[in-house]
Motif scaffolding. Structure first.
Motif, PDB file in Angstrom:
ATOM      1  N   LEU A 106      -2.307  -7.760  -6.389  1.00 44.87           N
ATOM      2  CA  LEU A 106      -0.942  -7.640  -6.893  1.00 44.87           C
ATOM      3  C   LEU A 106      -0.036  -7.129  -5.779  1.00 44.87           C
ATOM      4  O   LEU A 106      -0.483  -6.395  -4.878  1.00 44.87           O
ATOM      5  CB  LEU A 106      -0.894  -6.672  -8.077  1.00 44.87           C
ATOM      6  CG  LEU A 106      -1.578  -7.148  -9.362  1.00 44.87           C
ATOM      7  CD1 LEU A 106      -1.823  -5.976 -10.300  1.00 44.87           C
ATOM      8  CD2 LEU A 106      -0.720  -8.199 -10.050  1.00 44.87           C
ATOM      9  N   VAL A 107       1.236  -7.501  -5.821  1.00 42.94           N
ATOM     10  CA  VAL A 107       2.196  -7.084  -4.796  1.00 42.94           C
ATOM     11  C   VAL A 107       3.417  -6.478  -5.468  1.00 42.94           C
ATOM     12  O   VAL A 107       4.031  -7.107  -6.335  1.00 42.94           O
ATOM     13  CB  VAL A 107       2.626  -8.277  -3.908  1.00 42.94           C
ATOM     14  CG1 VAL A 107       3.673  -7.823  -2.886  1.00 42.94           C
ATOM     15  CG2 VAL A 107       1.426  -8.899  -3.208  1.00 42.94           C
ATOM     16  N   TRP A 108       3.758  -5.263  -5.078  1.00 46.62           N
ATOM     17  CA  TRP A 108       5.083  -4.701  -5.374  1.00 46.62           C
ATOM     18  C   TRP A 108       5.911  -4.914  -4.112  1.00 46.62           C
ATOM     19  O   TRP A 108       5.589  -4.381  -3.053  1.00 46.62           O
ATOM     20  CB  TRP A 108       5.001  -3.204  -5.674  1.00 46.62           C
ATOM     21  CG  TRP A 108       4.289  -2.841  -6.935  1.00 46.62           C
ATOM     22  CD1 TRP A 108       3.710  -3.683  -7.844  1.00 46.62           C
ATOM     23  CD2 TRP A 108       4.079  -1.512  -7.437  1.00 46.62           C
ATOM     24  NE1 TRP A 108       3.149  -2.963  -8.868  1.00 46.62           N
ATOM     25  CE2 TRP A 108       3.364  -1.632  -8.647  1.00 46.62           C
ATOM     26  CE3 TRP A 108       4.423  -0.237  -6.981  1.00 46.62           C
ATOM     27  CZ2 TRP A 108       2.989  -0.506  -9.403  1.00 46.62           C
ATOM     28  CZ3 TRP A 108       4.045   0.861  -7.732  1.00 46.62           C
ATOM     29  CH2 TRP A 108       3.347   0.727  -8.921  1.00 46.62           C
ATOM     30  N   GLN A 109       6.975  -5.686  -4.229  1.00 47.14           N
ATOM     31  CA  GLN A 109       7.773  -6.068  -3.057  1.00 47.14           C
ATOM     32  C   GLN A 109       9.027  -5.212  -2.952  1.00 47.14           C
ATOM     33  O   GLN A 109       9.871  -5.223  -3.841  1.00 47.14           O
ATOM     34  CB  GLN A 109       8.149  -7.551  -3.136  1.00 47.14           C
ATOM     35  CG  GLN A 109       9.057  -8.030  -2.017  1.00 47.14           C
ATOM     36  CD  GLN A 109       8.391  -7.942  -0.654  1.00 47.14           C
ATOM     37  OE1 GLN A 109       7.311  -8.490  -0.452  1.00 47.14           O
ATOM     38  NE2 GLN A 109       9.028  -7.242   0.283  1.00 47.14           N
ATOM     39  N   ASP A 110       9.137  -4.472  -1.854  1.00 53.50           N
ATOM     40  CA  ASP A 110      10.366  -3.717  -1.569  1.00 53.50           C
ATOM     41  C   ASP A 110      11.428  -4.632  -0.969  1.00 53.50           C
ATOM     42  O   ASP A 110      11.117  -5.662  -0.365  1.00 53.50           O
ATOM     43  CB  ASP A 110      10.099  -2.619  -0.541  1.00 53.50           C
ATOM     44  CG  ASP A 110       9.364  -1.430  -1.102  1.00 53.50           C
ATOM     45  OD1 ASP A 110       9.013  -1.445  -2.289  1.00 53.50           O
ATOM     46  OD2 ASP A 110       9.141  -0.473  -0.330  1.00 53.50           O
ATOM     47  N   MET A 111      12.676  -4.197  -1.096  1.00 54.87           N
ATOM     48  CA  MET A 111      13.756  -4.764  -0.304  1.00 54.87           C
ATOM     49  C   MET A 111      13.915  -3.905   0.952  1.00 54.87           C
ATOM     50  O   MET A 111      13.993  -2.675   0.849  1.00 54.87           O
ATOM     51  CB  MET A 111      15.066  -4.744  -1.109  1.00 54.87           C
ATOM     52  CG  MET A 111      16.298  -5.149  -0.322  1.00 54.87           C
ATOM     53  SD  MET A 111      16.206  -6.848   0.291  1.00 54.87           S
ATOM     54  CE  MET A 111      17.670  -6.895   1.338  1.00 54.87           C
ATOM     55  N   PRO A 112      13.918  -4.510   2.145  1.00 56.64           N
ATOM     56  CA  PRO A 112      14.141  -3.719   3.359  1.00 56.64           C
ATOM     57  C   PRO A 112      15.439  -2.915   3.274  1.00 56.64           C
ATOM     58  O   PRO A 112      16.489  -3.437   2.899  1.00 56.64           O
ATOM     59  CB  PRO A 112      14.208  -4.779   4.461  1.00 56.64           C
ATOM     60  CG  PRO A 112      13.364  -5.897   3.938  1.00 56.64           C
ATOM     61  CD  PRO A 112      13.630  -5.923   2.463  1.00 56.64           C
ATOM     62  N   ALA A 113      15.333  -1.640   3.630  1.00 54.11           N
ATOM     63  CA  ALA A 113      16.464  -0.725   3.478  1.00 54.11           C
ATOM     64  C   ALA A 113      17.476  -0.883   4.601  1.00 54.11           C
ATOM     65  O   ALA A 113      17.160  -1.354   5.693  1.00 54.11           O
ATOM     66  CB  ALA A 113      15.949   0.717   3.452  1.00 54.11           C
ATOM     67  N   MET A 114      18.695  -0.454   4.293  1.00 53.59           N
ATOM     68  CA  MET A 114      19.712  -0.267   5.325  1.00 53.59           C
ATOM     69  C   MET A 114      19.528   1.130   5.916  1.00 53.59           C
ATOM     70  O   MET A 114      18.875   1.983   5.322  1.00 53.59           O
ATOM     71  CB  MET A 114      21.113  -0.358   4.700  1.00 53.59           C
ATOM     72  CG  MET A 114      21.335  -1.555   3.805  1.00 53.59           C
ATOM     73  SD  MET A 114      22.653  -1.277   2.599  1.00 53.59           S
ATOM     74  CE  MET A 114      24.093  -1.529   3.605  1.00 53.59           C
ATOM     75  N   LYS A 115      20.114   1.369   7.101  1.00 48.28           N
ATOM     76  CA  LYS A 115      20.205   2.733   7.610  1.00 48.28           C
ATOM     77  C   LYS A 115      21.326   3.430   6.842  1.00 48.28           C
ATOM     78  O   LYS A 115      22.450   2.949   6.804  1.00 48.28           O
ATOM     79  CB  LYS A 115      20.515   2.727   9.108  1.00 48.28           C
ATOM     80  CG  LYS A 115      20.483   4.106   9.747  1.00 48.28           C
ATOM     81  CD  LYS A 115      20.766   4.017  11.237  1.00 48.28           C
ATOM     82  CE  LYS A 115      20.762   5.397  11.873  1.00 48.28           C
ATOM     83  NZ  LYS A 115      21.080   5.337  13.318  1.00 48.28           N
TER      84      LYS A 115
END
Length: 292
Positions: free
Chosen positions: A255-264
């Motif tokens: 299974l994969v929980w996918q993050d959104m790449p963060a901004m600084k």
């Protein structure tokens, strides 16, 4: 181009094909009109401010320290070229309907508005369901008595989709994900049953390639190692992987929980940065909505 970090401008034989902003999603161009006999010259120009800009950067920093790492710029995922008919299949949006014993499919096409498509679902080489419909509209393919996908039994069906002279193959897993009460508490259910999801915070940086794995086998082995250690989940932490990584997760059963790449986020983002973040988030979801 499956991913170029961050703003890419592409030229063929001195003519600009187009530009793209977003370091974690794919883009493409129809180059037919710009092709010439003999040698052709393709140039990709890249601008990447990393954490000096307001775009999603994940763990990348120009001055890495602590929990932040060396940045990647430019082409970091696969680049490929294919001939297609003028009317062709661009993407398959796949949603399993486990209770309905069917697969919901939307075929996204290019130069193919209103044209007919046919889809066939297969167990190995044996046909289990077939349906026809129009490009851009939902098609329901029957999958009677479906074999479910789970980390313990990651069964995948094959699929063939045809649009005129274009034909592609793919795959899908029959599974359901929902939030429901088990006793007093809300739980995540897989295929209608509670599964305790145990996994790592996987950041996807490589000692020799930063964002880029050295080989497809390296992507596979990383996921296999998770399985060998007894995990059933990876949380992909503020990075988006190549499509092959998600294939191996599907194939090996993770299974994969996918993050959104963060901004600084030391300062409040500008309106333009907010809009770009939402644009990249929507694109990431669209490109991965069919991952099992």
């Amino acid at each position: 181009f499956e991913a170029v970090d961050w703003e890419a401008t592409v030229y063929l034989n001195g003519k600009q094909l187009g530009a793209h902003k977003g370091g974690y999603d794919g883009f493409s161009f129809d180059i037919t009109a710009q092709l010439q006999d003999g040698a052709n010259e393709l140039i990709v120009g890249v601008y990447d401010p990393t954490d000096d800009g307001g775009q999603p950067v994940g763990k990348q920093r120009l001055e890495p320290e602590g929990i932040f790492y060396t940045a990647s710029s430019g082409i970091w995922q696969t680049v490929w070229l294919e001939p297609t008919p003028a009317a062709h299949i661009a993407r398959l949006d796949i949603t399993p309907d486990l209770p309905g014993q069917a697969l919901r499919l939307v075929v996204q096409g290019a130069g193919a508005d209103g044209q007919s498509v046919e889809a066939v679902a297969l167990d190995g080489d044996t046909e289990v369901g077939r349906a026809s419909g129009k490009v851009g509209e939902e098609i329901r393919i029957p999958v009677p008595n479906p074999k479910t996908w789970s980390p313990d039994s990651p069964f995948l069906y094959n699929m063939r989709v045809t649009l005129g002279d274009d034909s592609v193959t793919s795959y899908f897993g029959m599974r359901s994900i929902e939030v429901a009460k088990v006793g007093q508490y809300l739980r995540l259910l897989l295929n209608g049953s509670f599964l305790f999801q145990l996994g790592t915070l996987d950041q996807g940086f490589w000692p020799d390639g930063l964002h880029t794995a050295p080989t497809d086998e390296a992507l596979r082995s990383d996921i296999q190692q998770h399985k060998d250690l007894g995990f059933n989940l990876i949380r992909k932490h503020i990075k988006v992987e190549p499509q092959r990584w998600y294939y191996w997760a599907d194939k090996l059963g993770l299974l994969v929980w996918q993050d959104m790449p963060a901004m600084k986020t030391e300062a409040a983002p500008t309106d333009a940065a907010r809009q770009q973040f939402e644009l990249e988030l929507r694109e990431m979801i669209d490109e991965h909505r069919s991952v099992t």
